[in-house]
Design a protein around this motif. Structure first.
Motif, mmCIF file in Angstrom:
data_model
loop_
_atom_site.group_PDB
_atom_site.id
_atom_site.type_symbol
_atom_site.label_atom_id
_atom_site.label_comp_id
_atom_site.label_asym_id
_atom_site.label_seq_id
_atom_site.Cartn_x
_atom_site.Cartn_y
_atom_site.Cartn_z
ATOM 1 N N ARG A 81 0.650 -1.068 -0.066
ATOM 2 C CA ARG A 81 -0.019 -0.065 0.160
ATOM 3 C C ARG A 81 0.990 1.193 -0.107
ATOM 4 O O ARG A 81 1.943 1.193 0.430
ATOM 5 C CB ARG A 81 -0.952 0.112 1.119
ATOM 6 N N ASP A 82 0.214 2.309 -0.436
ATOM 7 C CA ASP A 82 1.187 3.429 -0.193
ATOM 8 C C ASP A 82 1.125 3.769 1.167
ATOM 9 O O ASP A 82 0.293 3.791 1.846
ATOM 10 C CB ASP A 82 0.341 4.741 -0.972
ATOM 11 N N ALA A 83 2.658 4.605 1.464
ATOM 12 C CA ALA A 83 2.606 4.905 2.892
ATOM 13 C C ALA A 83 1.862 5.915 3.412
ATOM 14 O O ALA A 83 1.483 5.719 4.445
ATOM 15 C CB ALA A 83 3.846 5.382 3.175
ATOM 16 N N SER A 84 1.188 6.719 2.497
ATOM 17 C CA SER A 84 0.317 7.643 3.046
ATOM 18 C C SER A 84 -1.058 7.026 3.538
ATOM 19 O O SER A 84 -1.953 7.926 4.085
ATOM 20 C CB SER A 84 -0.137 8.899 1.996
ATOM 21 N N ALA A 85 -1.371 5.723 3.148
ATOM 22 C CA ALA A 85 -2.646 5.381 3.434
ATOM 23 C C ALA A 85 -2.469 4.421 4.844
ATOM 24 O O ALA A 85 -3.353 3.684 5.281
ATOM 25 C CB ALA A 85 -3.177 4.443 2.589
ATOM 26 N N LEU A 86 -1.192 4.579 5.478
ATOM 27 C CA LEU A 86 -1.020 3.881 6.749
ATOM 28 C C LEU A 86 -0.609 4.560 7.738
ATOM 29 O O LEU A 86 -0.146 3.940 9.042
ATOM 30 C CB LEU A 86 0.172 2.864 6.459
ATOM 31 N N SER A 87 -1.059 5.758 7.869
ATOM 32 C CA SER A 87 -0.780 6.724 9.100
ATOM 33 C C SER A 87 -1.351 6.332 10.276
ATOM 34 O O SER A 87 -1.191 6.789 11.204
ATOM 35 C CB SER A 87 -1.118 8.010 8.480
ATOM 36 N N ASP A 88 -2.506 5.532 10.339
ATOM 37 C CA ASP A 88 -2.961 4.928 11.689
ATOM 38 C C ASP A 88 -2.296 3.778 12.182
ATOM 39 O O ASP A 88 -2.748 3.391 13.175
ATOM 40 C CB ASP A 88 -4.462 4.442 11.285
ATOM 41 N N VAL A 89 -1.205 3.104 11.456
ATOM 42 C CA VAL A 89 -0.627 2.209 11.906
ATOM 43 C C VAL A 89 0.431 2.552 12.950
ATOM 44 O O VAL A 89 1.449 3.201 12.608
ATOM 45 C CB VAL A 89 0.076 1.531 10.938
ATOM 46 N N LYS A 90 0.408 2.355 14.326
ATOM 47 C CA LYS A 90 1.411 2.669 15.442
ATOM 48 C C LYS A 90 2.311 1.554 15.373
ATOM 49 O O LYS A 90 2.116 0.496 15.243
ATOM 50 C CB LYS A 90 0.664 2.663 16.537
ATOM 51 N N ILE A 91 3.734 1.910 15.842
ATOM 52 C CA ILE A 91 4.756 1.174 15.722
ATOM 53 C C ILE A 91 5.679 1.056 17.004
ATOM 54 O O ILE A 91 5.280 2.019 17.866
ATOM 55 C CB ILE A 91 5.620 1.609 14.461
ATOM 56 N N ASP A 92 6.354 0.162 17.092
ATOM 57 C CA ASP A 92 7.110 0.007 18.156
ATOM 58 C C ASP A 92 8.540 0.164 18.180
ATOM 59 O O ASP A 92 9.394 0.385 18.914
ATOM 60 C CB ASP A 92 7.017 -1.212 19.185
ATOM 61 N N GLN A 93 9.183 -0.353 16.980
ATOM 62 C CA GLN A 93 10.604 -0.345 16.506
ATOM 63 C C GLN A 93 10.729 0.027 14.952
ATOM 64 O O GLN A 93 9.995 -0.288 14.069
ATOM 65 C CB GLN A 93 10.987 -1.967 16.642
ATOM 66 N N VAL A 94 11.910 0.595 14.739
ATOM 67 C CA VAL A 94 12.391 0.652 13.307
ATOM 68 C C VAL A 94 13.499 0.196 13.184
ATOM 69 O O VAL A 94 14.468 0.359 14.047
ATOM 70 C CB VAL A 94 12.428 2.439 13.041
ATOM 71 N N VAL A 95 13.868 -0.364 12.114
ATOM 72 C CA VAL A 95 15.013 -1.187 11.906
ATOM 73 C C VAL A 95 15.637 -0.746 10.523
ATOM 74 O O VAL A 95 14.967 -0.644 9.306
ATOM 75 C CB VAL A 95 15.351 -2.525 11.592
ATOM 76 N N ILE A 96 16.919 0.110 10.409
ATOM 77 C CA ILE A 96 17.302 0.688 9.200
ATOM 78 C C ILE A 96 18.694 -0.068 8.895
ATOM 79 O O ILE A 96 19.643 0.125 9.419
ATOM 80 C CB ILE A 96 17.669 2.079 9.217
ATOM 81 N N GLY A 97 18.776 -1.027 7.835
ATOM 82 C CA GLY A 97 19.834 -1.815 7.658
ATOM 83 C C GLY A 97 19.595 -3.051 6.546
ATOM 84 O O GLY A 97 18.567 -2.922 5.934
ATOM 85 N N SER A 98 20.359 -4.064 6.712
ATOM 86 C CA SER A 98 20.121 -5.258 5.955
ATOM 87 C C SER A 98 20.642 -5.095 4.659
ATOM 88 O O SER A 98 21.287 -4.321 4.231
ATOM 89 C CB SER A 98 18.698 -5.721 5.948
ATOM 90 N N CYS A 99 20.714 -6.463 4.129
ATOM 91 C CA CYS A 99 21.365 -6.531 2.593
ATOM 92 C C CYS A 99 20.656 -5.932 1.557
ATOM 93 O O CYS A 99 21.082 -5.636 0.534
ATOM 94 C CB CYS A 99 21.551 -8.001 2.325
#
Length: 421
Positions: free
Chosen positions: A282-300
């Motif tokens: 989905r477009d990110a703009s359509a998911l602004s009601d999704v609360k999060i606990d963690q963000v990971v920036i990395g990986s292959c």
């Protein structure tokens, strides 16, 4: 009929003038890759079958990246087994603590892969190297064992899907958004045992880092491999790193494709793959009601310097939302050093992020960021299967570094364009 890029590379590796889809061939390998999870199984098979030597110690790479630095006794024993094998056969390209990075970022950076190469790896995301015009694909540990001993592998020549890229990328849209958009369009089995071949004027819009990300996730559409047409950007990247001859293969004008899919890059928005499949986009703009606990920036997929750069630009001078855990993992020591030199590590730490030594870590539920029951993460990784990063009830939303960084600031999934003045 002519041949595709992949078919030409495989034909050359098999010593044949021509191959056709479905044909079984035996090819000579340019490189055999394993990591700290898959290599021990390959070593066991190698020894079980009575092999007493490797085909070429310079054409085997072992990268200790999944649970390294070792997270527990089992991980330590597996790494020890790899270390002993590498020492016994004097493997040139063995990378451990202090030298290792995430394998699919490290090998191109080290110049170990070039256009026209045939690479197998006991890791499904080995398809990454198609970004620089190689045929590369994941195999099982048994195939890795045979490859280390003989320098050869059997393949069924794949059919191909041609992705004709046109247009220009919108602001804050990257290779991650492109591949998520494509997987959302064709599905996780949309390219099953096919070669995904990327061509067209839009390719020039994509950096080599973008292409590495896109090829990496070809497997998430079921593909045998992903591969990009080699252009001036590719050659500039390769010629800075590779010090041996290589061959560039271009598809014939009359090459046969199962189908052709046109992708207008200008129509792609910042894109997120919702739980629990990469096709659930989905477009990110359509998911602004999704609360999060963690963000990971990395990986292959997204731990390269351009990924850290865009995340740092968004986080600079700001602080992550209260209660949000943010883990940043540079993919290689070289990337880590460059990030320090350019001031990104300070930006991340000032913003309240934790910065890790290079490792796959949380991507596969290893360590450095496991999710608890019902927790939600935005991750720049490549898979969001059930329980992939921790508890079976946890949820993973796959996104670009830009979306991940923006979400870290707000505590909900956020289109980075919403943060701009």
């Amino acid at each position: 009929m002519g041949m595709t890029m992949t078919q030409k590379i495989l034909a050359a590796g098999a010593g044949l003038d021509k191959v056709v889809p479905g044909q079984l061939i035996r090819v000579k390998l340019s490189l055999v890759l394993g990591n700290d999870i898959t290599t021990p199984v390959a070593i066991n098979e190698f020894e079980k079958n009575g092999f007493n030597g490797v085909f070429d110690k310079s054409k085997i790479a072992m990268v200790m990246d999944h649970f390294v630095p070792n997270k527990d006794i089992k991980a330590a024993q597996q790494t020890q087994q790899c270390r002993c094998f590498a020492g016994k056969f004097d493997i040139d390209n063995y990378f451990d603590v202090g030298e290792m990075g995430i394998e699919h970022a490290l090998l191109p950076e080290k110049g170990l892969v070039a256009p026209g190469d045939i690479v197998i790896g006991a890791d499904s995301h080995t398809c990454t190297y198609g970004a620089i015009g190689a045929f590369s694909t994941g195999v099982g540990s048994t195939d890795m064992a045979a490859g280390m001993a003989t320098g050869e592998a059997w393949f069924k020549v794949p059919e191909a899907i041609k992705f004709n890229l046109t247009g220009k990328l919108n602001p804050f849209v990257s290779g991650k958004d492109v591949i998520l958009y494509i997987i959302g369009k064709i599905g996780v089995d949309g390219a099953l045992y096919k070669s995904m071949e990327f061509v067209g004027e839009g390719v020039s819009e994509l950096s080599v880092d973008d292409r590495l990300c896109i090829s990496n996730m070809a497997i998430e559409a079921g593909a045998k491999n992903g591969i990009f047409e080699v252009d001036d950007q590719t050659l500039a990247y390769i010629n800075e790193r590779v010090d041996r001859p290589y061959t560039v293969y271009k598809a014939d004008d009359d090459a046969e494709y199962e189908r052709v899919i046109d992708i207008d890059l200008g129509k792609i928005e910042p894109t997120v793959a919702c739980p629990h499949l990469p096709e659930n986009t989905r477009d990110a703009s359509a998911l602004s009601d999704v609360k999060i606990d963690q963000v990971v920036i990395g990986s292959c997929t997204n731990g390269r310097i351009s990924d850290l750069r865009i995340a740092a630009e968004i986080l600079k001078g700001k602080h992550v939302a209260k209660g949000i855990r943010v883990i940043v993992i540079p993919a290689t020591p070289t990337i880590y050093r460059q990030a320090m030199k350019e001031g990104y590590i300070d930006i991340f730490m000032d913003a309240g992020c934790a910065v890790s030594t290079p490792t796959c870590g949380p991507c596969l539920g290893g360590y450095m960021g496991i999710l608890a029951e019902n927790e939600v993460a935005v991750a720049t990784t490549n898979r969001n299967f059930v329980g992939r990063m921790g508890h079976i009830t946890s949820k993973i939303y796959l996104a670009s570094p830009a979306v991940a960084a923006a979400s870290a600031l707000t505590g909900v999934i956020t289109d980075p364009r919403d943060l701009t003045d």
